[in-house]
Design a protein around this motif. Structure first.
Motif, mmCIF file in Angstrom:
data_model
loop_
_atom_site.group_PDB
_atom_site.id
_atom_site.type_symbol
_atom_site.label_atom_id
_atom_site.label_comp_id
_atom_site.label_asym_id
_atom_site.label_seq_id
_atom_site.Cartn_x
_atom_site.Cartn_y
_atom_site.Cartn_z
ATOM 1 N N MET A 1 -78.427 -57.804 26.240
ATOM 2 C CA MET A 1 -78.827 -59.172 26.042
ATOM 3 C C MET A 1 -77.781 -59.861 25.169
ATOM 4 N N ASN A 2 -77.266 -60.983 25.639
ATOM 5 C CA ASN A 2 -76.265 -61.744 24.913
ATOM 6 C C ASN A 2 -76.887 -62.981 24.284
ATOM 7 N N ILE A 3 -76.305 -63.400 23.175
ATOM 8 C CA ILE A 3 -76.670 -64.672 22.561
ATOM 9 C C ILE A 3 -75.396 -65.477 22.400
ATOM 10 N N GLU A 4 -75.530 -66.792 22.436
ATOM 11 C CA GLU A 4 -74.386 -67.677 22.263
ATOM 12 C C GLU A 4 -74.707 -68.683 21.178
ATOM 13 N N ILE A 5 -73.738 -68.897 20.305
ATOM 14 C CA ILE A 5 -73.869 -69.945 19.303
ATOM 15 C C ILE A 5 -72.649 -70.843 19.407
ATOM 16 N N LYS A 6 -72.817 -72.090 19.013
ATOM 17 C CA LYS A 6 -71.707 -73.035 18.948
ATOM 18 C C LYS A 6 -71.136 -72.951 17.548
ATOM 19 N N ILE A 7 -69.822 -72.858 17.458
ATOM 20 C CA ILE A 7 -69.168 -72.658 16.174
ATOM 21 C C ILE A 7 -67.865 -73.445 16.152
ATOM 22 N N SER A 8 -67.479 -73.905 14.978
ATOM 23 C CA SER A 8 -66.206 -74.624 14.838
ATOM 24 C C SER A 8 -65.131 -73.655 14.349
ATOM 25 N N PHE A 9 -63.899 -74.079 14.472
ATOM 26 C CA PHE A 9 -62.793 -73.236 14.010
ATOM 27 C C PHE A 9 -62.888 -73.009 12.504
ATOM 28 N N THR A 10 -63.310 -74.019 11.764
ATOM 29 C CA THR A 10 -63.464 -73.883 10.316
ATOM 30 C C THR A 10 -64.509 -72.825 9.980
ATOM 31 N N GLN A 11 -65.646 -72.856 10.670
ATOM 32 C CA GLN A 11 -66.685 -71.846 10.446
ATOM 33 C C GLN A 11 -66.156 -70.457 10.767
ATOM 34 N N LEU A 12 -65.393 -70.358 11.834
ATOM 35 C CA LEU A 12 -64.834 -69.069 12.227
ATOM 36 C C LEU A 12 -63.888 -68.524 11.157
ATOM 37 N N THR A 13 -63.095 -69.391 10.563
ATOM 38 C CA THR A 13 -62.190 -68.927 9.505
ATOM 39 C C THR A 13 -62.965 -68.484 8.274
ATOM 40 N N TYR A 14 -64.068 -69.159 7.950
ATOM 41 C CA TYR A 14 -64.895 -68.726 6.820
ATOM 42 C C TYR A 14 -65.537 -67.370 7.097
ATOM 43 N N LEU A 15 -65.931 -67.136 8.343
ATOM 44 C CA LEU A 15 -66.492 -65.826 8.701
ATOM 45 C C LEU A 15 -65.441 -64.735 8.524
ATOM 46 N N ASN A 16 -64.230 -65.018 8.956
ATOM 47 C CA ASN A 16 -63.155 -64.042 8.784
ATOM 48 C C ASN A 16 -62.868 -63.777 7.315
ATOM 49 N N ASP A 17 -62.983 -64.808 6.487
ATOM 50 C CA ASP A 17 -62.804 -64.620 5.045
ATOM 51 C C ASP A 17 -63.861 -63.668 4.484
ATOM 52 N N CYS A 18 -65.080 -63.788 4.965
ATOM 53 C CA CYS A 18 -66.146 -62.881 4.511
ATOM 54 C C CYS A 18 -65.819 -61.441 4.891
ATOM 55 N N PHE A 19 -65.310 -61.250 6.089
ATOM 56 C CA PHE A 19 -64.995 -59.901 6.549
ATOM 57 C C PHE A 19 -63.776 -59.320 5.857
ATOM 58 N N ALA A 20 -62.899 -60.172 5.342
ATOM 59 C CA ALA A 20 -61.700 -59.686 4.666
ATOM 60 C C ALA A 20 -62.055 -58.854 3.441
ATOM 61 N N GLU A 21 -63.225 -59.105 2.877
ATOM 62 C CA GLU A 21 -63.660 -58.379 1.687
ATOM 63 C C GLU A 21 -64.580 -57.211 2.016
ATOM 64 N N MET A 22 -64.734 -56.892 3.291
ATOM 65 C CA MET A 22 -65.644 -55.821 3.684
ATOM 66 C C MET A 22 -65.136 -54.483 3.159
ATOM 67 N N GLU A 23 -66.027 -53.746 2.565
ATOM 68 C CA GLU A 23 -65.676 -52.460 1.973
ATOM 69 C C GLU A 23 -66.057 -51.331 2.916
ATOM 70 N N THR A 24 -65.360 -50.229 2.783
ATOM 71 C CA THR A 24 -65.744 -49.047 3.548
ATOM 72 C C THR A 24 -67.063 -48.527 2.986
ATOM 73 N N PRO A 25 -67.873 -47.889 3.812
ATOM 74 C CA PRO A 25 -69.178 -47.423 3.327
ATOM 75 C C PRO A 25 -69.025 -46.395 2.209
ATOM 76 N N ILE A 26 -69.834 -46.573 1.186
ATOM 77 C CA ILE A 26 -69.797 -45.658 0.050
ATOM 78 C C ILE A 26 -70.523 -44.363 0.388
ATOM 79 N N SER A 27 -71.675 -44.511 1.007
ATOM 80 C CA SER A 27 -72.440 -43.318 1.349
ATOM 81 C C SER A 27 -72.014 -42.805 2.722
ATOM 82 N N SER A 28 -72.286 -41.561 2.945
ATOM 83 C CA SER A 28 -71.939 -40.964 4.231
ATOM 84 C C SER A 28 -73.145 -40.884 5.156
ATOM 85 N N GLU A 29 -74.167 -41.681 4.865
ATOM 86 C CA GLU A 29 -75.348 -41.699 5.721
ATOM 87 C C GLU A 29 -75.011 -42.316 7.070
#
Length: 105
Positions: A1-29
């Motif tokens: 099942m797919n979902i579609e959202i409308k997004i602007s380029f500015t919103q997309l860049t902010y999303l990428n900024d959030c992911f830039a700080e993504m950490e590797t998982p601490i736990s091995s669960e």
């Protein structure tokens, strides 16, 4: 099942900024590793979309698998706590969260 959202380029860049700080998982669960893997692949997908949409001023469609939308919403809910409520980034991310929540409901 797919979902579609409308997004602007500015919103997309902010999303990428959030992911830039993504950490590797601490736990091995297993759940932690699965979440990280899905978010990592989603980040790659968003980066490709960013490259393809450079210079686009209008909103465009972002297609996500249902589980990708769920994990993106959860991740953004976690990350939005670290963004000032007075910044444009906060409102852009909150708008994406609201759109995802509506589509996933």
């Amino acid at each position: 099942m797919n979902i579609e959202i409308k997004i602007s380029f500015t919103q997309l860049t902010y999303l990428n900024d959030c992911f830039a700080e993504m950490e590797t998982p601490i736990s091995s669960e297993r759940v932690s590793r699965i979440s990280y893997n899905i978010l990592f692949n989603l980040h790659k997908k968003l980066l490709k979309k960013t490259i393809n949409k450079i210079g686009v001023k209008d909103k465009f469609k972002l297609s996500l698998e249902y589980y990708e939308g769920h994990f993106l919403e959860q991740y953004l809910l976690h990350k939005i706590e670290y963004v000032s409520k007075y910044e444009l980034a906060y409102h852009s991310i909150q708008s994406v969260i609201n759109d995802l929540n509506q589509k996933l409901a």
